[in-house]
Motif scaffolding. Structure first.
Motif, PDB file in Angstrom:
ATOM      1  N   CYS A 104       0.845  -1.204   0.000  1.00  0.00           N
ATOM      2  CA  CYS A 104       0.000   0.000   0.000  1.00  0.00           C
ATOM      3  C   CYS A 104       0.879   1.253   0.000  1.00  0.00           C
ATOM      4  CB  CYS A 104      -0.961  -0.010   1.188  1.00  0.00           C
ATOM      5  SG  CYS A 104      -2.454   0.967   0.906  1.00  0.00           S
ATOM      6  N   HIS A 106       3.049   2.313   2.255  1.00  0.00           N
ATOM      7  CA  HIS A 106       3.301   3.003   3.530  1.00  0.00           C
ATOM      8  C   HIS A 106       4.807   3.146   3.791  1.00  0.00           C
ATOM      9  CE1 HIS A 106      -1.006   1.749   5.016  1.00  0.00           C
ATOM     10  NE2 HIS A 106      -1.007   2.334   3.843  1.00  0.00           N
ATOM     11  N   GLU A 138      -2.548   0.940  10.176  1.00  0.00           N
ATOM     12  CA  GLU A 138      -3.590   1.591   9.358  1.00  0.00           C
ATOM     13  C   GLU A 138      -4.449   0.525   8.699  1.00  0.00           C
ATOM     14  OE1 GLU A 138      -6.079   3.090   6.634  1.00  0.00           O
ATOM     15  OE2 GLU A 138      -4.450   1.860   5.905  1.00  0.00           O
ATOM     16  N   GLU A 139      -3.807  -0.592   8.313  1.00  0.00           N
ATOM     17  CA  GLU A 139      -4.498  -1.649   7.558  1.00  0.00           C
ATOM     18  C   GLU A 139      -5.299  -2.556   8.483  1.00  0.00           C
ATOM     19  OE1 GLU A 139      -4.645  -1.603   4.427  1.00  0.00           O
ATOM     20  OE2 GLU A 139      -2.810  -0.720   3.610  1.00  0.00           O
ATOM     21  N   HIS A 165      -1.756  10.023   0.654  1.00  0.00           N
ATOM     22  CA  HIS A 165      -1.640   8.635   0.181  1.00  0.00           C
ATOM     23  C   HIS A 165      -1.242   8.633  -1.284  1.00  0.00           C
ATOM     24  CE1 HIS A 165      -2.147   4.352  -0.074  1.00  0.00           C
ATOM     25  NE2 HIS A 165      -2.524   4.301   1.186  1.00  0.00           N
TER      26      HIS A 165
HETATM   27 ZN   LIG Z   1      -2.599   2.702   2.503  1.00  0.00          ZN
END
Ligand SMILES: [Zn+2]
Ligand SMILES: [Zn+2]
Length: 389
Positions: A104, A106, A138-139, A165
Protein backbone atom coordinates in the motif's frame (compact mmCIF):
# COMPACT_ATOMS: atom_id res chain seq x y z
CA UNK A 1 7.68 27.25 -6.62
CA UNK A 2 8.40 23.75 -7.93
CA UNK A 3 10.04 20.88 -6.04
CA UNK A 4 12.34 22.29 -3.36
CA UNK A 5 16.00 22.06 -4.49
CA UNK A 6 17.37 21.04 -1.11
CA UNK A 7 14.89 18.15 -1.07
CA UNK A 8 15.79 17.06 -4.61
CA UNK A 9 19.41 16.88 -3.38
CA UNK A 10 18.67 14.09 -0.93
CA UNK A 11 16.04 12.27 -2.99
CA UNK A 12 18.39 9.28 -3.45
CA UNK A 13 18.96 9.04 0.28
CA UNK A 14 15.21 9.05 0.98
CA UNK A 15 14.71 6.37 -1.71
CA UNK A 16 17.31 4.24 0.08
CA UNK A 17 15.39 4.55 3.35
CA UNK A 18 12.22 3.62 1.46
CA UNK A 19 13.79 0.52 -0.06
CA UNK A 20 15.16 -0.58 3.31
CA UNK A 21 11.67 -0.25 4.83
CA UNK A 22 10.24 -2.07 1.80
CA UNK A 23 12.59 -5.04 2.33
CA UNK A 24 11.56 -5.26 6.01
CA UNK A 25 7.76 -5.02 6.08
CA UNK A 26 5.91 -5.36 9.37
CA UNK A 27 2.16 -5.57 9.95
CA UNK A 28 -0.46 -4.08 12.26
CA UNK A 29 0.94 -2.83 15.60
CA UNK A 30 4.00 -5.05 15.28
CA UNK A 31 6.15 -2.45 13.47
CA UNK A 32 9.02 -2.43 15.96
CA UNK A 33 11.89 -2.32 13.47
CA UNK A 34 10.20 0.40 11.40
CA UNK A 35 9.40 2.51 14.50
CA UNK A 36 13.02 2.02 15.62
CA UNK A 37 14.35 3.31 12.28
CA UNK A 38 11.97 6.29 12.46
CA UNK A 39 12.93 7.14 16.06
CA UNK A 40 16.65 6.88 15.30
CA UNK A 41 16.45 9.11 12.24
CA UNK A 42 14.29 11.74 13.96
CA UNK A 43 16.99 11.87 16.65
CA UNK A 44 19.77 12.20 14.06
CA UNK A 45 17.93 15.07 12.35
CA UNK A 46 17.76 16.97 15.65
CA UNK A 47 14.03 16.80 16.41
CA UNK A 48 13.32 18.79 19.59
CA UNK A 49 11.16 16.11 21.11
CA UNK A 50 10.37 12.49 20.27
CA UNK A 51 7.41 10.73 21.81
CA UNK A 52 7.28 6.94 21.51
CA UNK A 53 4.89 4.29 22.76
CA UNK A 54 1.56 5.76 21.60
CA UNK A 55 -0.43 2.75 20.32
CA UNK A 56 2.63 0.72 21.30
CA UNK A 57 4.76 1.49 18.27
CA UNK A 58 3.54 4.96 17.23
CA UNK A 59 6.16 7.71 17.07
CA UNK A 60 5.75 11.50 17.11
CA UNK A 61 8.63 13.84 16.33
CA UNK A 62 8.32 17.52 17.19
CA UNK A 63 10.34 20.24 15.48
CA UNK A 64 10.24 23.82 16.70
CA UNK A 65 10.31 26.63 14.18
CA UNK A 66 12.58 29.69 14.30
CA UNK A 67 9.96 31.59 16.26
CA UNK A 68 6.79 30.75 18.15
CA UNK A 69 4.63 33.82 17.82
CA UNK A 70 1.53 31.99 16.65
CA UNK A 71 1.80 29.18 19.19
CA UNK A 72 0.36 26.88 16.53
CA UNK A 73 1.22 23.26 15.77
CA UNK A 74 0.63 21.52 12.46
CA UNK A 75 0.44 17.72 12.45
CA UNK A 76 1.62 15.68 9.46
CA UNK A 77 0.82 12.00 9.53
CA UNK A 78 2.26 8.90 7.84
CA UNK A 79 1.41 5.22 8.28
CA UNK A 80 4.14 2.60 8.77
CA UNK A 81 2.48 -0.83 8.40
CA UNK A 82 2.50 -3.37 5.55
CA UNK A 83 0.02 -6.06 4.47
CA UNK A 84 -0.12 -9.81 5.16
CA UNK A 85 0.58 -10.93 1.57
CA UNK A 86 3.50 -12.27 -0.42
CA UNK A 87 5.38 -9.94 -2.78
CA UNK A 88 5.77 -10.74 -6.49
CA UNK A 89 7.43 -7.55 -7.77
CA UNK A 90 10.84 -9.17 -8.29
CA UNK A 91 12.42 -5.90 -7.14
CA UNK A 92 15.99 -6.18 -5.79
CA UNK A 93 14.72 -4.72 -2.50
CA UNK A 94 11.74 -7.13 -2.32
CA UNK A 95 10.30 -8.17 1.02
CA UNK A 96 12.61 -10.48 2.94
CA UNK A 97 9.58 -11.96 4.73
CA UNK A 98 7.14 -14.26 2.93
CA UNK A 99 3.58 -13.28 3.77
CA UNK A 100 4.39 -9.63 4.48
CA UNK A 101 4.60 -6.91 1.89
CA UNK A 102 4.46 -3.13 1.55
CA UNK A 103 1.60 -3.32 -0.97
CA UNK A 104 0.00 0.00 0.00
CA UNK A 105 3.10 2.20 -0.18
CA UNK A 106 3.30 3.00 3.53
CA UNK A 107 7.06 2.49 3.12
CA UNK A 108 6.97 5.52 0.80
CA UNK A 109 4.75 7.50 3.19
CA UNK A 110 7.12 6.85 6.11
CA UNK A 111 10.23 7.69 4.05
CA UNK A 112 8.68 10.91 2.69
CA UNK A 113 7.69 12.14 6.15
CA UNK A 114 11.22 11.35 7.36
CA UNK A 115 12.53 13.37 4.39
CA UNK A 116 10.31 16.26 5.44
CA UNK A 117 11.58 15.94 9.03
CA UNK A 118 15.18 16.15 7.84
CA UNK A 119 14.48 19.25 5.74
CA UNK A 120 12.37 20.99 8.38
CA UNK A 121 14.85 20.31 11.20
CA UNK A 122 17.66 21.66 9.02
CA UNK A 123 15.93 24.81 7.70
CA UNK A 124 13.28 25.67 10.34
CA UNK A 125 11.76 28.29 8.07
CA UNK A 126 8.54 28.37 10.02
CA UNK A 127 6.87 29.70 13.13
CA UNK A 128 5.35 27.47 15.82
CA UNK A 129 5.83 23.71 15.73
CA UNK A 130 5.37 20.75 13.47
CA UNK A 131 4.41 17.32 14.79
CA UNK A 132 5.39 14.38 12.58
CA UNK A 133 3.05 11.52 13.39
CA UNK A 134 4.05 7.97 12.42
CA UNK A 135 1.24 5.52 13.12
CA UNK A 136 1.07 1.71 13.13
CA UNK A 137 -1.87 -0.45 12.05
CA UNK A 138 -3.59 1.59 9.36
CA UNK A 139 -4.50 -1.65 7.56
CA UNK A 140 -7.25 -2.87 9.83
CA UNK A 141 -6.04 -2.25 13.36
CA UNK A 142 -7.15 1.36 13.73
CA UNK A 143 -3.69 2.44 14.93
CA UNK A 144 -4.54 6.11 14.43
CA UNK A 145 -7.57 5.75 16.69
CA UNK A 146 -5.47 3.99 19.31
CA UNK A 147 -2.87 6.80 19.20
CA UNK A 148 -5.71 9.25 19.93
CA UNK A 149 -6.97 7.04 22.77
CA UNK A 150 -3.43 6.95 24.14
CA UNK A 151 -3.50 10.74 24.44
CA UNK A 152 -1.84 11.99 21.25
CA UNK A 153 -3.77 15.28 21.37
CA UNK A 154 -3.21 15.73 25.12
CA UNK A 155 0.52 15.28 24.73
CA UNK A 156 0.77 17.47 21.61
CA UNK A 157 -1.64 20.40 21.13
CA UNK A 158 -2.13 19.94 17.39
CA UNK A 159 -4.26 22.57 15.63
CA UNK A 160 -4.57 21.05 12.15
CA UNK A 161 -3.64 17.68 10.75
CA UNK A 162 -2.76 16.56 7.23
CA UNK A 163 -2.38 13.18 5.55
CA UNK A 164 -1.25 11.89 2.15
CA UNK A 165 -1.64 8.64 0.18
CA UNK A 166 0.09 7.61 -3.02
CA UNK A 167 -2.40 6.99 -5.82
CA UNK A 168 -1.75 4.47 -8.61
CA UNK A 169 -3.25 5.55 -11.93
CA UNK A 170 -2.80 9.24 -11.14
CA UNK A 171 0.15 10.61 -13.13
CA UNK A 172 3.43 11.22 -11.38
CA UNK A 173 3.75 14.83 -10.22
CA UNK A 174 -0.01 15.23 -9.86
CA UNK A 175 -2.18 15.66 -6.77
CA UNK A 176 -5.88 14.99 -6.16
CA UNK A 177 -8.00 16.32 -3.31
CA UNK A 178 -11.59 17.22 -2.55
CA UNK A 179 -13.60 18.88 0.19
CA UNK A 180 -15.86 16.55 2.19
CA UNK A 181 -15.73 12.76 2.02
CA UNK A 182 -12.62 11.57 0.16
CA UNK A 183 -12.44 8.02 1.56
CA UNK A 184 -15.35 5.86 2.65
CA UNK A 185 -16.64 4.58 5.96
CA UNK A 186 -15.96 0.86 6.06
CA UNK A 187 -18.63 -1.00 8.00
CA UNK A 188 -19.41 -4.72 8.22
CA UNK A 189 -22.56 -6.70 8.81
CA UNK A 190 -23.05 -10.22 10.13
CA UNK A 191 -26.41 -11.90 9.52
CA UNK A 192 -27.43 -15.14 11.26
CA UNK A 193 -30.38 -16.94 9.69
CA UNK A 194 -32.10 -19.67 11.63
CA UNK A 195 -34.45 -22.03 9.81
CA UNK A 196 -35.43 -25.60 10.49
CA UNK A 197 -33.05 -28.34 9.40
CA UNK A 198 -34.02 -31.77 8.13
CA UNK A 199 -33.71 -34.44 5.45
CA UNK A 200 -32.81 -33.00 2.06
CA UNK A 201 -35.46 -35.24 0.47
CA UNK A 202 -38.27 -33.78 2.60
CA UNK A 203 -37.96 -29.99 2.16
CA UNK A 204 -41.62 -29.52 3.09
CA UNK A 205 -40.72 -30.40 6.69
CA UNK A 206 -37.94 -27.80 6.86
CA UNK A 207 -37.35 -24.06 6.65
CA UNK A 208 -34.33 -23.94 4.41
CA UNK A 209 -31.97 -21.12 5.51
CA UNK A 210 -29.91 -21.47 2.32
CA UNK A 211 -32.95 -20.49 0.24
CA UNK A 212 -33.44 -17.48 2.54
CA UNK A 213 -29.75 -16.54 2.29
CA UNK A 214 -29.69 -16.86 -1.51
CA UNK A 215 -32.70 -14.60 -1.97
CA UNK A 216 -31.53 -12.23 0.72
CA UNK A 217 -28.33 -11.54 -1.25
CA UNK A 218 -30.40 -10.36 -4.21
CA UNK A 219 -32.92 -8.50 -2.07
CA UNK A 220 -30.17 -6.60 -0.22
CA UNK A 221 -29.14 -5.02 -3.53
CA UNK A 222 -32.41 -3.07 -3.52
CA UNK A 223 -31.28 -1.05 -0.50
CA UNK A 224 -28.73 0.78 -2.67
CA UNK A 225 -30.63 0.56 -5.97
CA UNK A 226 -34.20 1.32 -4.76
CA UNK A 227 -34.12 2.88 -1.28
CA UNK A 228 -31.12 5.21 -1.50
CA UNK A 229 -31.27 8.53 -3.36
CA UNK A 230 -29.57 7.78 -6.72
CA UNK A 231 -27.46 10.93 -6.33
CA UNK A 232 -25.90 9.51 -3.17
CA UNK A 233 -23.35 6.72 -3.28
CA UNK A 234 -22.86 3.50 -1.35
CA UNK A 235 -21.52 0.00 -1.80
CA UNK A 236 -23.25 -2.98 -0.19
CA UNK A 237 -21.44 -6.24 -0.92
CA UNK A 238 -22.10 -9.70 0.46
CA UNK A 239 -18.65 -11.22 0.73
CA UNK A 240 -19.21 -14.48 2.64
CA UNK A 241 -21.95 -17.12 2.87
CA UNK A 242 -21.57 -20.09 5.15
CA UNK A 243 -24.10 -22.91 5.54
CA UNK A 244 -24.47 -26.67 5.48
CA UNK A 245 -22.35 -29.71 6.24
CA UNK A 246 -23.67 -32.50 4.02
CA UNK A 247 -25.21 -32.89 0.57
CA UNK A 248 -28.26 -34.71 1.95
CA UNK A 249 -29.04 -32.50 4.93
CA UNK A 250 -30.88 -29.19 4.90
CA UNK A 251 -28.94 -26.95 7.22
CA UNK A 252 -30.57 -25.36 10.26
CA UNK A 253 -28.57 -22.13 9.98
CA UNK A 254 -26.82 -19.89 7.47
CA UNK A 255 -24.50 -16.91 7.89
CA UNK A 256 -24.31 -13.98 5.48
CA UNK A 257 -21.51 -11.46 5.94
CA UNK A 258 -20.63 -8.34 4.01
CA UNK A 259 -19.39 -4.79 3.88
CA UNK A 260 -21.03 -1.38 3.52
CA UNK A 261 -19.06 1.60 2.18
CA UNK A 262 -20.42 5.13 2.37
CA UNK A 263 -19.10 8.67 1.91
CA UNK A 264 -21.61 10.47 4.08
CA UNK A 265 -22.68 9.96 7.68
CA UNK A 266 -26.37 10.35 6.81
CA UNK A 267 -26.19 7.65 4.13
CA UNK A 268 -24.32 5.41 6.57
CA UNK A 269 -27.06 5.84 9.23
CA UNK A 270 -29.75 5.20 6.61
CA UNK A 271 -28.23 1.93 5.37
CA UNK A 272 -27.63 0.65 8.88
CA UNK A 273 -31.24 1.38 9.87
CA UNK A 274 -32.62 -0.13 6.65
CA UNK A 275 -30.60 -3.35 7.13
CA UNK A 276 -31.80 -3.63 10.73
CA UNK A 277 -35.47 -3.42 9.72
CA UNK A 278 -35.23 -5.29 6.41
CA UNK A 279 -33.31 -8.45 7.33
CA UNK A 280 -35.54 -9.84 10.13
CA UNK A 281 -38.78 -9.15 8.26
CA UNK A 282 -37.40 -10.61 5.01
CA UNK A 283 -36.46 -13.84 6.83
CA UNK A 284 -39.82 -13.89 8.61
CA UNK A 285 -41.62 -13.99 5.26
CA UNK A 286 -40.01 -17.45 4.81
CA UNK A 287 -40.85 -18.52 8.35
CA UNK A 288 -37.17 -18.17 9.33
CA UNK A 289 -35.55 -15.95 11.93
CA UNK A 290 -32.68 -13.63 11.20
CA UNK A 291 -30.60 -11.35 13.38
CA UNK A 292 -28.09 -8.80 12.14
CA UNK A 293 -25.09 -7.25 13.83
CA UNK A 294 -23.85 -4.06 12.17
CA UNK A 295 -20.29 -3.09 13.08
CA UNK A 296 -18.96 0.35 12.26
CA UNK A 297 -15.34 0.40 11.11
CA UNK A 298 -13.29 3.40 10.03
CA UNK A 299 -15.48 6.52 9.64
CA UNK A 300 -15.72 8.60 6.47
CA UNK A 301 -12.47 10.53 5.86
CA UNK A 302 -13.84 14.08 5.75
CA UNK A 303 -11.67 16.91 4.43
CA UNK A 304 -12.43 20.28 6.03
CA UNK A 305 -13.21 23.06 3.58
CA UNK A 306 -10.62 25.74 4.51
CA UNK A 307 -7.79 23.24 5.02
CA UNK A 308 -8.60 21.49 1.73
CA UNK A 309 -8.48 24.79 -0.13
CA UNK A 310 -5.16 25.52 1.57
CA UNK A 311 -3.72 22.06 0.81
CA UNK A 312 -4.69 22.42 -2.86
CA UNK A 313 -2.88 25.79 -2.95
CA UNK A 314 0.23 24.17 -1.48
CA UNK A 315 0.05 21.38 -4.06
CA UNK A 316 -0.28 23.98 -6.85
CA UNK A 317 2.80 25.76 -5.49
CA UNK A 318 4.75 22.52 -5.83
CA UNK A 319 3.56 21.07 -9.16
CA UNK A 320 1.63 23.86 -10.91
CA UNK A 321 -2.09 24.54 -11.20
CA UNK A 322 -2.74 22.17 -14.11
CA UNK A 323 -1.49 19.19 -12.10
CA UNK A 324 -3.82 19.55 -9.13
CA UNK A 325 -7.35 18.18 -9.30
CA UNK A 326 -9.21 19.82 -6.41
CA UNK A 327 -12.40 17.90 -7.15
CA UNK A 328 -10.97 14.39 -7.46
CA UNK A 329 -13.35 11.44 -7.34
CA UNK A 330 -13.53 9.97 -3.83
CA UNK A 331 -12.50 6.38 -3.15
CA UNK A 332 -14.72 3.69 -1.61
CA UNK A 333 -11.67 2.38 0.26
CA UNK A 334 -11.28 3.17 3.95
CA UNK A 335 -8.65 5.18 5.80
CA UNK A 336 -7.81 5.25 9.48
CA UNK A 337 -6.67 8.91 9.23
CA UNK A 338 -10.43 9.63 9.40
CA UNK A 339 -10.27 9.38 13.21
CA UNK A 340 -7.71 12.21 13.37
CA UNK A 341 -9.76 14.32 10.94
CA UNK A 342 -12.76 13.84 13.22
CA UNK A 343 -10.76 15.47 16.04
CA UNK A 344 -8.99 18.26 14.15
CA UNK A 345 -9.60 20.12 10.90
CA UNK A 346 -7.30 19.07 8.10
CA UNK A 347 -7.06 17.45 4.70
CA UNK A 348 -6.02 14.19 3.08
CA UNK A 349 -4.48 14.33 -0.39
CA UNK A 350 -3.70 11.79 -3.12
CA UNK A 351 -0.19 11.85 -4.63
CA UNK A 352 0.23 10.45 -8.16
CA UNK A 353 2.09 7.12 -8.22
CA UNK A 354 2.01 6.95 -12.04
CA UNK A 355 1.02 3.92 -14.07
CA UNK A 356 1.79 1.34 -11.34
CA UNK A 357 -0.01 -1.80 -10.20
CA UNK A 358 -3.01 -1.17 -7.97
CA UNK A 359 -2.74 -0.86 -4.20
CA UNK A 360 -3.01 -4.20 -2.35
CA UNK A 361 -1.79 -6.28 -5.30
CA UNK A 362 1.35 -8.44 -5.15
CA UNK A 363 3.04 -6.52 -7.99
CA UNK A 364 2.47 -3.03 -6.56
CA UNK A 365 5.46 -0.86 -5.67
CA UNK A 366 5.71 2.72 -4.42
CA UNK A 367 7.19 4.98 -7.09
CA UNK A 368 10.41 6.58 -5.80
CA UNK A 369 10.05 9.35 -8.41
CA UNK A 370 7.14 10.66 -6.33
CA UNK A 371 9.41 11.26 -3.32
CA UNK A 372 10.59 14.83 -4.08
CA UNK A 373 7.01 15.84 -4.93
CA UNK A 374 5.55 14.43 -1.71
CA UNK A 375 8.35 15.74 0.51
CA UNK A 376 8.16 19.20 -1.07
CA UNK A 377 4.41 19.22 -0.42
CA UNK A 378 4.98 18.50 3.29
CA UNK A 379 7.73 21.10 3.60
CA UNK A 380 5.83 23.78 1.69
CA UNK A 381 2.66 23.07 3.66
CA UNK A 382 4.44 23.78 6.96
CA UNK A 383 6.23 26.90 5.67
CA UNK A 384 3.02 28.30 4.21
CA UNK A 385 0.74 27.42 7.13
CA UNK A 386 3.21 28.74 9.70
CA UNK A 387 5.00 31.72 8.13
CA UNK A 388 7.70 33.35 10.21
CA UNK A 389 6.21 36.47 11.79
ZN1 LIG B 1 -2.60 2.70 2.50
ZN1 LIG C 1 -4.00 -0.10 2.10
Amino acid sequence: MPVINRIAEFQTEIAEWRRDLHAHPEVLFDVHRTAGVVTEKLGEFGCDEIITGLAGTGVVGIINGRSNVSGRTIGLRADMDALPMTEKTGAPYSSKTDGKMHACGHDGHTAMLLGAAKYLAETRNFDGRVALIFQPAEEGGGGGKVMLEDGLLDKVAIDEVYGMHNWPGMPLGHFGIRTGGIMAATDRFYIDIEGLGGHAARPQQTIDPIIVAAQLVTALQTIVSRNLDPLESAVLSVTMIEAGEADNVISRTAKVTGTVRTLDGGVQDFIEARLNEFVPSFAASFGAKASIRYARGYPVTVNAEAQTRFAAEVARDVVGADRVDDDVAPSMGGEDFSFMLNERPGAYIFLGNGDSSELHTDTYDFNDEAIPVGVSYWARLVEKALPIA
